[in-house]
Design a protein around this motif. Structure first.
Motif, PDB file in Angstrom:
ATOM      1  N   VAL A   1      39.890  -5.374   5.528  1.00  0.00           N
ATOM      2  CA  VAL A   1      40.069  -3.988   5.966  1.00  0.00           C
ATOM      3  C   VAL A   1      39.511  -3.034   4.914  1.00  0.00           C
ATOM      4  N   ARG A   2      39.748  -3.332   3.667  1.00  0.00           N
ATOM      5  CA  ARG A   2      39.259  -2.458   2.590  1.00  0.00           C
ATOM      6  C   ARG A   2      37.733  -2.396   2.608  1.00  0.00           C
ATOM      7  N   VAL A   3      37.093  -3.557   2.663  1.00  0.00           N
ATOM      8  CA  VAL A   3      35.630  -3.597   2.650  1.00  0.00           C
ATOM      9  C   VAL A   3      35.065  -2.931   3.900  1.00  0.00           C
ATOM     10  N   ALA A   4      35.706  -3.169   5.047  1.00  0.00           N
ATOM     11  CA  ALA A   4      35.214  -2.596   6.303  1.00  0.00           C
ATOM     12  C   ALA A   4      35.290  -1.076   6.304  1.00  0.00           C
TER      13      ALA A   4
ATOM     14  N   VAL B   1      23.971   0.755  12.448  1.00  0.00           N
ATOM     15  CA  VAL B   1      23.940   0.450  11.014  1.00  0.00           C
ATOM     16  C   VAL B   1      25.263  -0.183  10.577  1.00  0.00           C
ATOM     17  N   LEU B   2      26.373   0.405  11.037  1.00  0.00           N
ATOM     18  CA  LEU B   2      27.686  -0.129  10.666  1.00  0.00           C
ATOM     19  C   LEU B   2      27.882  -1.531  11.231  1.00  0.00           C
TER      20      LEU B   2
ATOM     21  N   ALA C   1      29.006  -7.112  10.561  1.00  0.00           N
ATOM     22  CA  ALA C   1      28.651  -8.470  10.979  1.00  0.00           C
ATOM     23  C   ALA C   1      28.576  -9.422   9.790  1.00  0.00           C
ATOM     24  N   ALA C   2      28.358  -8.870   8.599  1.00  0.00           N
ATOM     25  CA  ALA C   2      28.264  -9.705   7.407  1.00  0.00           C
ATOM     26  C   ALA C   2      29.631 -10.078   6.833  1.00  0.00           C
ATOM     27  N   LEU C   3      30.703  -9.499   7.367  1.00  0.00           N
ATOM     28  CA  LEU C   3      32.041  -9.794   6.867  1.00  0.00           C
ATOM     29  C   LEU C   3      32.489 -11.160   7.391  1.00  0.00           C
ATOM     30  N   PRO C   4      32.867 -12.078   6.517  1.00  0.00           N
ATOM     31  CA  PRO C   4      33.260 -13.415   6.978  1.00  0.00           C
ATOM     32  C   PRO C   4      34.578 -13.393   7.744  1.00  0.00           C
ATOM     33  N   GLY C   5      34.682 -14.290   8.713  1.00  0.00           N
ATOM     34  CA  GLY C   5      35.935 -14.441   9.453  1.00  0.00           C
ATOM     35  C   GLY C   5      36.265 -13.310  10.379  1.00  0.00           C
TER      36      GLY C   5
ATOM     37  N   THR D   1      29.012   4.069  21.892  1.00  0.00           N
ATOM     38  CA  THR D   1      29.616   4.968  20.913  1.00  0.00           C
ATOM     39  C   THR D   1      30.927   4.420  20.333  1.00  0.00           C
ATOM     40  N   ARG D   2      31.228   3.131  20.564  1.00  0.00           N
ATOM     41  CA  ARG D   2      32.477   2.580  20.026  1.00  0.00           C
ATOM     42  C   ARG D   2      32.269   1.134  19.591  1.00  0.00           C
ATOM     43  N   LEU D   3      32.675   0.873  18.346  1.00  0.00           N
ATOM     44  CA  LEU D   3      32.547  -0.454  17.755  1.00  0.00           C
ATOM     45  C   LEU D   3      33.923  -0.911  17.279  1.00  0.00           C
ATOM     46  N   VAL D   4      34.247  -2.178  17.509  1.00  0.00           N
ATOM     47  CA  VAL D   4      35.554  -2.716  17.153  1.00  0.00           C
ATOM     48  C   VAL D   4      35.379  -3.947  16.269  1.00  0.00           C
ATOM     49  N   LEU D   5      36.178  -4.015  15.230  1.00  0.00           N
ATOM     50  CA  LEU D   5      36.201  -5.183  14.342  1.00  0.00           C
ATOM     51  C   LEU D   5      37.547  -5.874  14.487  1.00  0.00           C
ATOM     52  N   VAL D   6      37.524  -7.165  14.767  1.00  0.00           N
ATOM     53  CA  VAL D   6      38.738  -7.973  14.873  1.00  0.00           C
ATOM     54  C   VAL D   6      38.542  -9.243  14.060  1.00  0.00           C
ATOM     55  N   ARG D   7      39.603  -9.999  13.924  1.00  0.00           N
ATOM     56  CA  ARG D   7      39.479 -11.293  13.281  1.00  0.00           C
ATOM     57  C   ARG D   7      38.727 -12.245  14.210  1.00  0.00           C
ATOM     58  N   ALA D   8      37.952 -13.152  13.640  1.00  0.00           N
ATOM     59  CA  ALA D   8      37.204 -14.110  14.446  1.00  0.00           C
ATOM     60  C   ALA D   8      38.144 -14.857  15.383  1.00  0.00           C
TER      61      ALA D   8
END
Length: 250
Positions: free
Chosen positions: A86-89, A145-146, A151-155, A164-171
């Motif tokens: 979360v911090r890196v993202a 860009v984001l 995408a480079a974040l592991p897991g 206009t909306r991007l979501v990051l979840v755990r793999a």
């Protein structure tokens, strides 16, 4: 004994109309499925379950796609984003972009959602423990860009809900994985799994459903066997499937 069937349903755009309205007859149709022994699961991207679903005969609810799965008030499983991720993202979002876009952290506690770019957002997220998803709303070019950075974040897994909306979840915290695990947990045959959805995130359920109902016309769901033009058509389509699959009267 396993349920007679598993009915896995998306919420927004599938069961609820554009203004959040519930189609006439939907509640009665869901009760008919439950009365025939089917297990009803709501698979939603939302971080909290809206009041519109109160009174529906739901057995399982997944929040934040499949990051949190709850049954009878108890969590079956949960897939959190590590705090370091979360911090890196969040640090991957340039400060100038944070001032114009919107960032949301969905947590295990629906009341603990943290939104940016309020003052102190970058330091407030550690107080939002157990983050299930990060949602970023912005212009498509900046999200492109984001997306490359995230995408480079592991897991982790990325879901582009729209341009206009991007979501990051755990793999693995997607609707397809949630449906697959729930089907195995209940002991239901894939042929008796019925799913419905209207968007690209719902396409992950397609390989795990014996029958999929495409609501609307999103091309990501072109492989669906049945189609409902809009949420108002869903009760009728579900009734037809119920009669054929469960051999119960309309």
């Amino acid at each position: 004994m396993p349920p007679t069937a598993l009915l896995a349903l998306d919420l927004d755009g599938t069961l609820l109309g554009p203004q959040g309205e519930v189609p006439p007859g939907l509640s009665d149709e869901l009760r008919a499925w439950a009365g025939a022994g089917a297990h009803l699961a709501l698979l939603t991207a939302r971080g909290r379950v809206p009041p519109e679903v109160q009174g529906w005969p739901l057995h399982t609810v997944t929040r934040c796609y499949g990051a949190w799965v709850e049954q009878a008030g108890q969590a079956l499983w949960s897939w959190f984003l590590p705090e370091a991720t979360v911090r890196v993202a969040t640090e991957a979002i340039p400060l100038a972009d944070r001032r114009v876009g919107k960032t949301l952290l969905g947590t295990a506690d629906p009341g603990g959602i943290v939104r940016g770019p309020q003052p102190g957002f970058e330091t407030s997220w550690p107080q939002a423990r157990a983050v299930l998803k990060i949602v970023r709303g912005d212009e498509p070019a900046r999200l492109d860009v984001l997306a490359a950075r995230w995408a480079a974040l592991p897991g982790t897994g990325l879901i582009r809900e729209r341009s206009t909306r991007l979501v990051l979840v755990r793999a693995g915290a997607d609707k397809g994985a949630a449906l697959r695990h729930l089907t195995a947990h209940l002991g239901v045959l894939r042929a008796r799994v019925v799913a419905a959805g209207d968007g690209p995130a719902d396409a992950a359920m397609l390989p795990h459903a014996g029958l999929f109902i495409r609501v609307g016309a999103h091309p990501a769901l072109a492989g669906a066997a049945l189609r409902a033009g809009c949420p108002a058509d869903v009760p009728g389509v579900l009734a037809g499937v119920r009669v054929r699959l469960l051999r119960c009267p309309a």
